[in-house]
Motif scaffolding. Structure first.
Motif, short mmCIF file in Angstrom:
data_model
loop_
_atom_site.label_atom_id
_atom_site.label_comp_id
_atom_site.label_asym_id
_atom_site.label_seq_id
_atom_site.Cartn_x
_atom_site.Cartn_y
_atom_site.Cartn_z
N ASP A 76 -8.59 16.28 0.68
CA ASP A 76 -8.59 16.44 -0.77
C ASP A 76 -7.79 15.35 -1.48
OD1 ASP A 76 -10.21 18.74 -1.36
OD2 ASP A 76 -8.69 19.97 -0.38
N HIS A 77 -7.01 14.58 -0.72
CA HIS A 77 -6.20 13.53 -1.33
C HIS A 77 -7.04 12.31 -1.70
CE1 HIS A 77 -6.59 12.40 2.88
NE2 HIS A 77 -6.20 11.17 2.58
N ARG A 78 -8.31 12.28 -1.30
CA ARG A 78 -9.17 11.13 -1.55
C ARG A 78 -10.34 11.51 -2.45
NH1 ARG A 78 -7.64 6.28 -0.69
NH2 ARG A 78 -9.62 5.56 0.19
N PRO A 79 -10.68 10.67 -3.44
CA PRO A 79 -11.87 10.93 -4.25
C PRO A 79 -13.13 10.66 -3.44
CG PRO A 79 -10.88 8.84 -4.88
CD PRO A 79 -9.95 9.46 -3.88
N ILE A 80 -13.98 11.65 -3.29
CA ILE A 80 -15.18 11.53 -2.46
C ILE A 80 -16.41 11.59 -3.37
CG2 ILE A 80 -16.54 12.62 -0.63
CD1 ILE A 80 -13.84 13.72 0.44
N GLU A 81 -17.21 10.55 -3.29
CA GLU A 81 -18.40 10.45 -4.14
C GLU A 81 -19.62 11.11 -3.50
OE1 GLU A 81 -21.09 6.99 -6.37
OE2 GLU A 81 -19.20 6.49 -5.38
N LEU A 82 -19.71 11.03 -2.18
CA LEU A 82 -20.88 11.49 -1.45
C LEU A 82 -20.44 11.88 -0.06
CD1 LEU A 82 -24.06 11.74 -1.34
CD2 LEU A 82 -24.07 9.37 -0.54
N ALA A 83 -21.16 12.81 0.55
CA ALA A 83 -20.85 13.22 1.93
C ALA A 83 -22.13 13.30 2.74
CB ALA A 83 -20.13 14.57 1.94
N LEU A 84 -21.96 13.21 4.03
CA LEU A 84 -23.06 13.47 4.97
C LEU A 84 -22.58 14.55 5.92
CD1 LEU A 84 -25.60 11.24 6.68
CD2 LEU A 84 -24.15 12.67 8.14
N LEU A 85 -23.36 15.61 6.02
CA LEU A 85 -23.05 16.73 6.90
C LEU A 85 -23.99 16.67 8.09
CD1 LEU A 85 -21.72 19.33 7.71
CD2 LEU A 85 -23.02 20.53 5.95
N GLY A 86 -23.45 16.20 9.22
CA GLY A 86 -24.28 16.00 10.40
C GLY A 86 -24.00 17.00 11.49
N PRO A 87 -24.68 16.87 12.62
CA PRO A 87 -24.52 17.81 13.74
C PRO A 87 -23.08 17.86 14.24
CG PRO A 87 -26.44 16.41 14.05
CD PRO A 87 -25.70 15.85 12.90
N ASP A 88 -22.60 19.08 14.44
CA ASP A 88 -21.22 19.31 14.87
C ASP A 88 -21.18 20.70 15.47
OD1 ASP A 88 -18.52 18.89 15.25
OD2 ASP A 88 -18.08 18.47 13.14
N GLY A 89 -20.00 21.21 15.74
CA GLY A 89 -19.91 22.61 16.11
C GLY A 89 -20.51 23.46 14.99
N LEU A 90 -21.19 24.54 15.35
CA LEU A 90 -21.91 25.32 14.34
C LEU A 90 -20.97 25.88 13.28
CD1 LEU A 90 -24.60 27.16 16.49
CD2 LEU A 90 -24.62 24.87 15.50
N ALA A 91 -19.81 26.39 13.70
CA ALA A 91 -18.85 26.93 12.74
C ALA A 91 -18.35 25.84 11.81
CB ALA A 91 -17.68 27.59 13.47
N ALA A 92 -18.17 24.64 12.34
CA ALA A 92 -17.71 23.52 11.51
C ALA A 92 -18.74 23.16 10.46
CB ALA A 92 -17.40 22.32 12.39
N MET A 93 -20.01 23.17 10.82
CA MET A 93 -21.05 22.82 9.86
C MET A 93 -21.11 23.83 8.72
SD MET A 93 -24.16 21.41 12.27
CE MET A 93 -25.09 20.84 10.85
N VAL A 94 -20.98 25.10 9.06
CA VAL A 94 -21.00 26.15 8.03
C VAL A 94 -19.78 26.01 7.11
CG1 VAL A 94 -20.88 28.63 7.61
CG2 VAL A 94 -22.37 27.73 9.42
N GLU A 95 -18.61 25.77 7.71
CA GLU A 95 -17.39 25.62 6.92
C GLU A 95 -17.45 24.38 6.04
OE1 GLU A 95 -13.43 26.06 5.46
OE2 GLU A 95 -15.03 27.39 6.13
N ARG A 96 -17.98 23.29 6.56
CA ARG A 96 -18.06 22.07 5.75
C ARG A 96 -19.02 22.25 4.60
NH1 ARG A 96 -14.31 20.85 7.93
NH2 ARG A 96 -14.96 19.99 9.92
#
Length: 310
Positions: A130-150
């Motif tokens: 949260d300390h960084r301004p984020i303009e865009l994100a990519l949500l790629g394959p990861d642990g399933l719980a991590a993907m839902v949380e992200r």
């Protein structure tokens, strides 16, 4: 502004068997295989979709932040990120190893592979930057719980993101995939992955674009197509001598992230993705290629007869 890239961070272990698997696997004994292959070489490479995409984006001059998990063997990978100047928000776990793939390839190109998720299974513990301004994100394959949380974190913060379904297409059910599609601003998939999406959900290409979303579908050497509410556009791949296709899709995604952040039109964006993929396929390993901005611009102009400002 930064681009957050969420997904796997893994080591790729590539082993070469100088013979043919078929000469050692007996059809009548498939129910009780017990084989050991003596390999002639082993190479350990850096991999994982989030790290691979960040590598491509950084090469272009972008500002990626990788979020994910590493295990007790992750020190050298963190050092690599630091050396490359790639910012990270990583959960380090001393109770397990980092995610790893083990691939044995025989002289015909046939492969036997295994993948251990390791630290990926707890990647949801990585702190959101949260300390960084984020303009865009990519949500790629990861642990399933991590993907839902992200997905939850990005949605709550109103950060637009690309949903890169990858191997999670076979892990999630149709309803969960629908929730990712509905939350994303853009969806990226290979042609095969798009077929899985169609099989597992109620959404076809027209349904996705009707929601006001863009859909990028890659098709290897045949190029890529973007479907938008305004129509569709296909861009051919850059013709090069391909040595290893592994990681090409990730290099491509680094290119499209750069294009989207810099407000390029879709044609230029897909072309840039194809140029980055072309550098990757000329080399073995997902992160063993390199190109200067001058080389990227030159290949772009040579392939498409158009200049690009990086």
């Amino acid at each position: 502004m930064s681009v957050l890239i969420s997904g796997s961070i893994a080591y790729d272990n590539i082993l070469s068997f100088p013979g043919r698997f078929g000469e050692h696997i007996l059809a009548e004994s498939l129910d009780h295989i017990n084989l050991t292959f003596l390999v002639s070489s082993m190479v350990k490479n850096y991999g994982g979709c989030a790290a691979n995409i960040a590598y491509s984006l950084k090469m272009l001059g972008g500002s990626p932040i990788v979020i994910g998990a590493l295990g007790k063997d992750g020190g050298e990978y963190q050092e690599r990120f630091d050396d490359l100047g790639i910012e990270t928000s990583i959960c380090r776990l001393d109770s397990t190893f980092s995610a790893q793939s083990f691939v044995i390839t025989d002289q015909t190109g046939s492969q036997i592979a295994a993948f251990s998720q390791g630290a990926m299974e707890q990647a949801q513990k990585a702190p959101f930057p949260d300390h960084r301004p984020i303009e865009l994100a990519l949500l790629g394959p990861d642990g399933l719980a991590a993907m839902v949380e992200r997905r939850r974190q990005l949605t709550e913060r109103h950060i637009p993101f690309i949903y890169d379904i990858g191997q999670s297409a076979s892990q999630f059910g149709g309803d969960e995939i629908c929730r990712f599609i509905e939350a994303a601003s853009c969806i990226a998939a290979s042609r095969y992955e798009m077929e899985l999406i169609t099989q597992k959900t109620r959404y076809k290409t027209a349904d996705i674009t009707a929601m006001g979303k863009s859909l990028v579908v890659t098709d290897g050497e045949r190029g890529s197509t973007v479907h938008t509410p305004a129509g569709e556009l296909t861009v051919p791949a850059v013709p090069v001598h391909a040595v290893d296709p592994v990681g090409a899709g990730d290099a491509f995604r680094g290119g499209i992230l750069y294009g989207l952040v810099h407000k390029f039109d879709w044609e230029t964006t897909l072309r840039l993705g194809s140029v980055m993929a072309s550098f990757k396929v000329e080399n073995q390993g997902a992160q063993n290629y390199s190109a200067t901005q001058a080389q990227i611009r030159a290949r772009f102009e040579s392939a498409y007869g158009q200049s690009v400002n990086l």
